[in-house]
Design an enzyme around this catalytic site. Sequence first.
Site, PDB file in Angstrom:
ATOM      1  N   CYS A  45     -18.522 -23.804 -50.801  1.00  0.00           N
ATOM      2  CA  CYS A  45     -19.176 -23.264 -49.421  1.00  0.00           C
ATOM      3  C   CYS A  45     -20.477 -22.936 -49.639  1.00  0.00           C
ATOM      4  O   CYS A  45     -21.279 -22.949 -48.651  1.00  0.00           O
ATOM      5  CB  CYS A  45     -18.295 -22.265 -49.086  1.00  0.00           C
ATOM      6  SG  CYS A  45     -16.404 -22.431 -48.830  1.00  0.00           S
TER       7      CYS A  45
HETATM    8  C1  BEZ Z   1     -14.928 -23.511 -52.786  1.00  0.00           C
HETATM    9  O1  BEZ Z   1     -15.671 -23.408 -51.692  1.00  0.00           O
HETATM   10  O2  BEZ Z   1     -15.632 -23.665 -53.755  1.00  0.00           O
HETATM   11  C2  BEZ Z   1     -13.682 -23.467 -52.601  1.00  0.00           C
HETATM   12  C3  BEZ Z   1     -13.016 -22.818 -51.834  1.00  0.00           C
HETATM   13  C4  BEZ Z   1     -11.590 -22.522 -51.541  1.00  0.00           C
HETATM   14  C5  BEZ Z   1     -10.827 -23.146 -52.473  1.00  0.00           C
HETATM   15  C6  BEZ Z   1     -11.748 -24.381 -53.352  1.00  0.00           C
HETATM   16  C7  BEZ Z   1     -12.895 -24.451 -53.314  1.00  0.00           C
END
Ligand code: BEZ
Length: 211
Positions: A45
């Site tokens: 994200c």
């Molecule tokens: C991420 O944004 O890295 C992420 C968020 C939730 C689960 C897996 C990755």
Amino acid sequence: MAILIGDIAPDFTADSTEGPIRFHDYIDGSWAVLFSHPKNFTPVCTTELGYTAKLKPEFDKRGVKVLGLSVDKLEDHAGWSADIAETQGATLNFPLIADPDKKVATLYDMIHPNASDNLTVRSVFVIGPDKKVKLKIEYPASTGRNFDEVLRVIDSLQLTAKHQVATPVNWKSGEDVIILPAVTNEAAREKFPDGWKELKPYLRVVPQPQG
Ligand code: BEZ
């Protein structure tokens, strides 16, 4: 009920990093992109938000308002914004909606309980000036989205909303397009006086219309 292409994008009110937002008033006749993030302070994200902030001039050029959403509290967004600036070299320059009670995430079916009952998937909604959903994309949490593709699709959506054409596989702005099958040759001669290349009666290729 799932939101489908052609439906009116549901209205909502929410807090955001740029103050309270009433969605329909905020988009007010513009194109909009609403995209969800599973959780604050997560690596994928963080990269997506930094990249989208860098693309903001491209969205502005197309008259598109961008809004992110995460099911975390507004106060957590501030700390995360600092991390995004530090690690991605771009400051958050569009509203990030705080949705801790998952009101908007639920309204837009961004939570898929068989994937996770407390994180959203990576949803993207492109909404037109008529407030109707023009595109929906869903990725799992573990896969970062391609925001260049979101821009490419917006180019196609804006072109095809204006001209009676469709865009072929892997099309990019500036490349040839296809005359809609519903347009008769007689009508096409008026719209495309320089002619077209007919590969099949249903596959008529023309340069991208300008304007
Ligand atoms: C991420 O944004 O890295 C992420 C968020 C939730 C689960 C897996 C990755």
